[in-house]
Design a protein around this motif. Structure first.
Motif, PDB file in Angstrom:
ATOM      1  N   ALA A  92     -18.836  -4.974 -11.941  1.00  0.00           N
ATOM      2  CA  ALA A  92     -20.260  -4.886 -12.381  1.00  0.00           C
ATOM      3  C   ALA A  92     -20.748  -3.811 -13.310  1.00  0.00           C
ATOM      4  O   ALA A  92     -21.673  -3.855 -13.912  1.00  0.00           O
ATOM      5  CB  ALA A  92     -21.066  -4.695 -11.256  1.00  0.00           C
ATOM      6  N   HIS A  93     -19.572  -3.081 -13.690  1.00  0.00           N
ATOM      7  CA  HIS A  93     -20.004  -1.983 -14.529  1.00  0.00           C
ATOM      8  C   HIS A  93     -18.701  -1.865 -15.644  1.00  0.00           C
ATOM      9  O   HIS A  93     -17.655  -1.073 -15.476  1.00  0.00           O
ATOM     10  CB  HIS A  93     -19.925  -0.430 -13.822  1.00  0.00           C
ATOM     11  CG  HIS A  93     -20.999  -0.409 -12.875  1.00  0.00           C
ATOM     12  ND1 HIS A  93     -22.088  -0.034 -12.823  1.00  0.00           N
ATOM     13  CD2 HIS A  93     -20.813  -0.683 -11.531  1.00  0.00           C
ATOM     14  CE1 HIS A  93     -22.780  -0.263 -11.895  1.00  0.00           C
ATOM     15  NE2 HIS A  93     -22.136  -0.430 -11.022  1.00  0.00           N
ATOM     16  N   PRO A  94     -19.161  -2.767 -16.698  1.00  0.00           N
ATOM     17  CA  PRO A  94     -17.997  -2.952 -17.685  1.00  0.00           C
ATOM     18  C   PRO A  94     -17.244  -1.711 -18.266  1.00  0.00           C
ATOM     19  O   PRO A  94     -15.969  -1.494 -18.212  1.00  0.00           O
ATOM     20  CB  PRO A  94     -18.431  -3.861 -18.769  1.00  0.00           C
ATOM     21  CG  PRO A  94     -19.465  -4.302 -18.098  1.00  0.00           C
ATOM     22  CD  PRO A  94     -20.131  -3.420 -17.067  1.00  0.00           C
ATOM     23  N   VAL A  95     -18.146  -0.503 -18.697  1.00  0.00           N
ATOM     24  CA  VAL A  95     -17.879   0.630 -19.332  1.00  0.00           C
ATOM     25  C   VAL A  95     -17.018   1.460 -18.320  1.00  0.00           C
ATOM     26  O   VAL A  95     -15.879   1.905 -18.521  1.00  0.00           O
ATOM     27  CB  VAL A  95     -18.930   1.607 -19.628  1.00  0.00           C
ATOM     28  CG1 VAL A  95     -18.480   2.656 -20.197  1.00  0.00           C
ATOM     29  CG2 VAL A  95     -19.676   0.761 -20.998  1.00  0.00           C
ATOM     30  N   LEU A  96     -17.307   1.329 -16.990  1.00  0.00           N
ATOM     31  CA  LEU A  96     -16.602   2.093 -15.977  1.00  0.00           C
ATOM     32  C   LEU A  96     -15.112   1.388 -15.920  1.00  0.00           C
ATOM     33  O   LEU A  96     -14.023   1.932 -15.826  1.00  0.00           O
ATOM     34  CB  LEU A  96     -17.414   2.083 -14.794  1.00  0.00           C
ATOM     35  CG  LEU A  96     -16.740   2.418 -13.289  1.00  0.00           C
ATOM     36  CD1 LEU A  96     -16.357   4.046 -13.648  1.00  0.00           C
ATOM     37  CD2 LEU A  96     -17.334   2.130 -12.251  1.00  0.00           C
ATOM     38  N   ALA A  97     -15.174   0.148 -15.848  1.00  0.00           N
ATOM     39  CA  ALA A  97     -13.973  -0.719 -15.719  1.00  0.00           C
ATOM     40  C   ALA A  97     -12.891  -0.519 -16.914  1.00  0.00           C
ATOM     41  O   ALA A  97     -11.927   0.070 -16.496  1.00  0.00           O
ATOM     42  CB  ALA A  97     -14.153  -2.057 -15.674  1.00  0.00           C
ATOM     43  N   ARG A  98     -13.305  -0.288 -17.839  1.00  0.00           N
ATOM     44  CA  ARG A  98     -12.329   0.250 -19.141  1.00  0.00           C
ATOM     45  C   ARG A  98     -12.120   1.485 -18.931  1.00  0.00           C
ATOM     46  O   ARG A  98     -11.007   1.883 -19.425  1.00  0.00           O
ATOM     47  CB  ARG A  98     -13.281  -0.090 -20.464  1.00  0.00           C
ATOM     48  CG  ARG A  98     -13.578  -1.814 -20.903  1.00  0.00           C
ATOM     49  CD  ARG A  98     -13.921  -1.940 -22.185  1.00  0.00           C
ATOM     50  NE  ARG A  98     -15.248  -1.423 -22.522  1.00  0.00           N
ATOM     51  CZ  ARG A  98     -16.231  -1.872 -22.487  1.00  0.00           C
ATOM     52  NH1 ARG A  98     -16.284  -3.128 -21.988  1.00  0.00           N
ATOM     53  NH2 ARG A  98     -17.528  -1.251 -22.678  1.00  0.00           N
TER      54      ARG A  98
END
Length: 283
Positions: free
Chosen positions: A173-179
């Motif tokens: 749910a958090h694309p920046v965190l995932a990257r």
């Protein structure tokens, strides 16, 4: 390293900091738990690619990190029932250099009598263990802080990596965190592999890369994946790692081979045969 919560508000997913911190001893290699598919959303496909990369790099790190501890002492034995691996070029000279440096330090500081010291710790391996251990600890703490979860309990590196994988549905749910998680685990997995001096078996695969149209498809049996090894290969996905990481390579895991064969002109049977080939081919 700065706390994630100092740089990101609960409603803001546009920035992220790096990670380091103390941790307990490394555990033994264990299987990374499978992650259920995340719910599709506006950024679903892009995030799914990032999560897939996280799972692949984590599996690599889980497999190789315990070997660093075995490499700390020169002249380690291979596990029972396995043949000793061929020495890496330059490894013996590196060991001799480390011994000379350690002996000079001991003599300079009066720490031991010359000729009566134990074999020195291999410093480049010790540094890698500390860097990876610190990185995994701080990464898990940063993920938990960003997801508003309690601070994780102390554990070894392998257990912490498994717990991070267990949180990937929430991370989606958090694309920046995932990257960020992908980038950090990828960095640590690469450092681990470089420190061990391991080289993967690579088998040439026919057909052309769907993105760069180059005859650069290679099978990597250890990963059960096909990669494009062309460093200039760039796709059109803005969320793909090829956009900002020169070392990134496009990868097709086993469940994407059928899609790859349709786009590249190779055959699934050829890819499966390459995965079972233990002999490296010229690339």
């Amino acid at each position: 390293m700065a706390d994630l919560t100092d740089r990101m508000s609960p409603d803001d997913d546009t920035s992220l900091s790096g990670s380091v911190g103390p941790a307990g001893p490394a555990g033994h290699a264990a299987a990374v738990p499978a992650r259920p598919a995340a719910a599709a959303g506006p950024a679903g496909p892009a995030v799914e690619l990032v999560l897939r990369d996280i799972a692949l790099w984590t599996a690599s790190l889980v497999r190789q990190f315990p070997e660093l501890s075995e490499e700390l002492a020169p002249g380690r034995r291979s596990p029972a029932g396995t043949a000793p691996s061929a020495p890496h070029p330059g490894r013996d000279e590196l060991i001799r250099q480390e011994r000379r440096e350690a002996l000079l330090l001991e003599q300079r500081h009066g720490l031991s009598v010359p000729g009566h010291g134990a074999a020195p710790i291999r410093l480049h391996i010790s540094d890698a263990i500390r860097d990876i251990t610190d990185g995994v600890v701080e990464l898990e703490e940063a993920v938990c802080a960003r997801l508003a979860l309690p601070r994780p309990r102390r554990a070894g590196v392998i257990e912490r990596l498994r717990r991070i994988v267990g949180l990937l549905d929430a991370v989606a749910a958090h694309p920046v965190l995932a990257r960020h998680v992908r980038d950090e685990i990828r960095r640590m997995a690469r450092r681990c592999a470089r420190t061990l001096g391991d080289s993967e078996t690579i088998v040439r695969v026919s057909g052309r890369c769907p993105w760069c149209d180059s005859v650069s498809l290679r099978a990597f049996p250890d990963r059960r994946a096909v990669l494009c090894v062309n460093p200039a290969c760039v796709c059109t996905d803005a969320a793909c790692g090829c956009q900002d990481d020169p070392a990134y390579r496009h990868l097709w895991p086993e469940d994407a081979w059928a899609e790859l064969t349709e786009a590249s002109g190779t055959r699934t049977e050829e890819i499966e045969a390459a995965m079972d080939d233990t002999k490296e081919t010229p690339c």
